[in-house]
Write a protein that holds these residues in place. Structure first.
Motif, PDB file in Angstrom:
ATOM      1  N   GLU A 181      20.311  29.774 -11.554  1.00 14.50           N
ATOM      2  CA  GLU A 181      19.533  28.426 -11.151  1.00 14.50           C
ATOM      3  C   GLU A 181      20.635  27.190 -10.921  1.00 14.50           C
ATOM      4  OE1 GLU A 181      17.152  29.555  -9.533  1.00 14.50           O
ATOM      5  OE2 GLU A 181      16.226  31.399 -10.743  1.00 14.50           O
ATOM      6  N   LEU A 213       7.079  32.601  -2.898  1.00 15.23           N
ATOM      7  CA  LEU A 213       7.927  31.675  -3.736  1.00 15.23           C
ATOM      8  C   LEU A 213       7.984  30.039  -3.052  1.00 15.23           C
ATOM      9  CD1 LEU A 213      10.738  34.130  -4.739  1.00 15.23           C
ATOM     10  CD2 LEU A 213       8.555  33.902  -5.743  1.00 15.23           C
ATOM     11  N   MET A 260      19.731  27.939  -6.104  1.00 16.37           N
ATOM     12  CA  MET A 260      19.549  27.412  -4.843  1.00 16.37           C
ATOM     13  C   MET A 260      19.982  26.230  -4.258  1.00 16.37           C
ATOM     14  SD  MET A 260      15.368  27.373  -5.875  1.00 16.37           S
ATOM     15  CE  MET A 260      15.451  26.609  -7.415  1.00 16.37           C
ATOM     16  N   TYR A 315       9.791  24.719  -9.365  1.00 11.71           N
ATOM     17  CA  TYR A 315      10.070  24.889  -7.845  1.00 11.71           C
ATOM     18  C   TYR A 315       9.305  26.305  -7.189  1.00 11.71           C
ATOM     19  CZ  TYR A 315      13.149  28.073 -10.392  1.00 11.71           C
ATOM     20  OH  TYR A 315      13.744  28.577 -11.504  1.00 11.71           O
ATOM     21  N   ARG A 332      19.308  34.795 -11.141  1.00 11.40           N
ATOM     22  CA  ARG A 332      19.922  33.890 -10.743  1.00 11.40           C
ATOM     23  C   ARG A 332      20.201  32.778 -11.971  1.00 11.40           C
ATOM     24  NH1 ARG A 332      17.693  31.905  -4.945  1.00 11.40           N
ATOM     25  NH2 ARG A 332      18.510  33.690  -3.591  1.00 11.40           N
ATOM     26  N   ILE A 388      13.206  25.634  -0.645  1.00 10.97           N
ATOM     27  CA  ILE A 388      12.225  25.281   0.271  1.00 10.97           C
ATOM     28  C   ILE A 388      10.954  24.835  -0.654  1.00 10.97           C
ATOM     29  CG2 ILE A 388      10.900  26.231   2.139  1.00 10.97           C
ATOM     30  CD1 ILE A 388      12.973  28.218   2.596  1.00 10.97           C
ATOM     31  N   PRO A 448      18.884  28.345   0.666  1.00 17.27           N
ATOM     32  CA  PRO A 448      18.194  26.896   0.443  1.00 17.27           C
ATOM     33  C   PRO A 448      16.855  26.980  -0.429  1.00 17.27           C
ATOM     34  CG  PRO A 448      17.446  27.919   2.369  1.00 17.27           C
ATOM     35  CD  PRO A 448      18.405  28.715   1.778  1.00 17.27           C
TER      36      PRO A 448
HETATM   37  N1  5AD Z   1      12.842  27.777  -2.656  1.00 18.06           N
HETATM   38  C1  5AD Z   1      13.937  28.668  -2.565  1.00 18.06           C
HETATM   39  N2  5AD Z   1      14.155  29.642  -3.465  1.00 18.06           N
HETATM   40  C2  5AD Z   1      13.216  29.639  -4.359  1.00 18.06           C
HETATM   41  N3  5AD Z   1      13.242  30.585  -5.561  1.00 18.06           N
HETATM   42  C3  5AD Z   1      12.275  30.419  -6.312  1.00 18.06           C
HETATM   43  N4  5AD Z   1      11.468  29.322  -5.896  1.00 18.06           N
HETATM   44  C4  5AD Z   1      12.231  28.930  -4.548  1.00 18.06           C
HETATM   45  C5  5AD Z   1      11.993  27.824  -3.855  1.00 18.06           C
HETATM   46  N5  5AD Z   1      10.897  27.191  -3.747  1.00 18.06           N
HETATM   47  C6  5AD Z   1      14.348  31.471  -5.764  1.00 18.06           C
HETATM   48  C7  5AD Z   1      14.846  31.376  -7.372  1.00 18.06           C
HETATM   49  C8  5AD Z   1      14.664  32.590  -8.029  1.00 18.06           C
HETATM   50  C9  5AD Z   1      14.570  33.674  -6.848  1.00 18.06           C
HETATM   51  C10 5AD Z   1      13.840  34.892  -6.955  1.00 18.06           C
HETATM   52  O1  5AD Z   1      13.831  32.660  -5.849  1.00 18.06           O
HETATM   53  O2  5AD Z   1      16.104  30.929  -7.444  1.00 18.06           O
HETATM   54  O3  5AD Z   1      15.676  33.055  -8.898  1.00 18.06           O
END
Ligand code: 5AD
Ligand code: FES
Length: 346
Positions: free
Chosen positions: A163, A308, A202, A69, A161, A234, A232
């Motif tokens: 996750e 991210l 998330m 993700y 997290r 994303i 959320p």
């Molecule tokens: N969308 C939302 N949150 C994200 N994270 C990582 N990628 C995404 C994404 N595409 C979140 C993860 C991670 C935190 C630092 O950012 O939950 O633990």
């Protein structure tokens, strides 16, 4: 009746897995209003209308992991990599201190440059310069020895997290080189070492179901993390999940309220991701029971690179602007940012 479940949760702070699942699948506008009212009541009872701020310093987007993700996953060759120097990190904290921040969050990918020794030096120096501040680390999975060393150096809190609390779901979000067991082990170790621990997940991640969410809620109920980061999902254009839909504002806010009722003292951020999917997402998060915001303190020239997910907000603003922006946003809904470490009130 879902209303009864909500009252039961508010009173006992506990539901069965099946009940958590029903709380999600049977929700409607009316029950969401009730839930929000009870969550805000608890939030105001403990924290009043104070909002805690954390200065987020994104120290590196170099990461050895390949989470499906995440935009800074190692196989994303379109990601322009950077790493802040210890001096840059320390000066971000100095600037943040003058802006009223009393917590600094050092967040980054799993970058082997940041050895215990280098991080220890940075932590000790920030603590020496600003003894009334808390330091939070958000640097992924490390060894027990490393977590112990960093705690000894002065780190107070750690965000990791979980996750997802469902093992199968975990394996759908991560390559096989990462394990659910190790993630949970790390959280356990952090707790044993005396960190204030942050878990989280998330909302709307691919393959998430009301059942996996119920497991997340049960995990929060049993582990009782001092902090819980939820925002959320994303999609990011350079990841395998590029074509998946985002999580919604509605479900994220609903779960913020649920988590406030599961563990009323929890430090609960209205995340940047929530502000990204809706222009007033963070305000709506606070109005659902959240009590923390995390303005960006990273140098402006690296902010766009710590991506991210797509369209992340706060990437063009100076630290002072970002802080001022959030201050106005909180004032506009009758809340106020406070200058304090913002520890949990148990
Ligand atoms: N969308 C939302 N949150 C994200 N994270 C990582 N990628 C995404 C994404 N595409 C979140 C993860 C991670 C935190 C630092 O950012 O939950 O633990
Ligand atoms: Fe960062 Fe508004 S909060 S610019």
């Amino acid at each position: 009746m879902i209303q009864e479940l909500i009252h039961k949760l508010a009173q006992s702070h506990s539901l069965s897995l099946e009940e958590y699942e029903r709380l999600i699948t049977e929700r409607d506008e009316e029950s969401a209003r009730l839930l929000k009212r009870l969550a805000v009541q608890e939030r105001v009872r403990i924290y009043g209308h104070d909002v805690y701020v954390r200065g987020l310093i994104e120290i590196s987007n170099i990461c050895k992991n390949d989470c499906y993700y995440c935009g800074i996953r190692c196989s994303n060759t379109n990601c322009e990599r950077y790493r802040l120097t210890p001096e840059q990190i320390i000066s971000c904290a100095d600037e943040g201190y003058d802006l009223g921040f009393r917590t600094f969050v050092l967040q980054g990918g799993e970058d082997s440059y940041f050895t215990d020794e280098i991080l220890g030096r940075i932590i000790r120096e920030i603590k020496q310069n600003h003894s009334d501040c808390a330091i939070t680390l958000s640097l992924g999975e490390r060894t027990r020895e490393s977590y112990a060393y960093l705690r000894e150096a002065g780190a107070d809190r750690y965000l990791l997290r979980h996750e997802t609390a469902d093992k199968t779901h975990y394996s759908q979000l991560h390559p096989s080189s990462m394990s659910f067991e190790n993630r949970m082990k790390c959280l356990q170790i952090l707790r044993e070492l005396g960190y204030q621990v942050g878990a989280g997940f998330m909302v709307g991640s691919p393959f998430q179901t009301s059942k996996t969410l119920a497991e997340d809620l049960k995990f929060i109920e049993t582990f009782k993390p001092e902090m819980c980061g939820i925002g959320p999902f994303i999609p990011h254009k350079d990841t395998p999940f590029r074509d998946c839909g985002s999580g919604t504002l509605e479900l994220t806010c609903y779960l913020l309220s649920v988590i406030r009722l599961i563990y009323p003292p929890v430090l609960l951020p209205a995340t940047t991701a929530l502000g990204t999917i809706h222009p007033t997402g963070r305000e709506l998060g606070i109005l659902s029971g959240a009590n923390v915001v995390m303005p960006n303190l990273s140098p402006v020239n690296v902010r766009k690179k710590y991506e991210l997910y797509d369209n992340k907000i706060c990437t063009g603003e100076e630290s002072a602007q970002c802080r001022g922006c959030l201050e106005r946003r909180m004032n506009s809904i009758g809340y106020k940012i406070v200058t304090s470490r913002g520890d949990i009130i148990k």
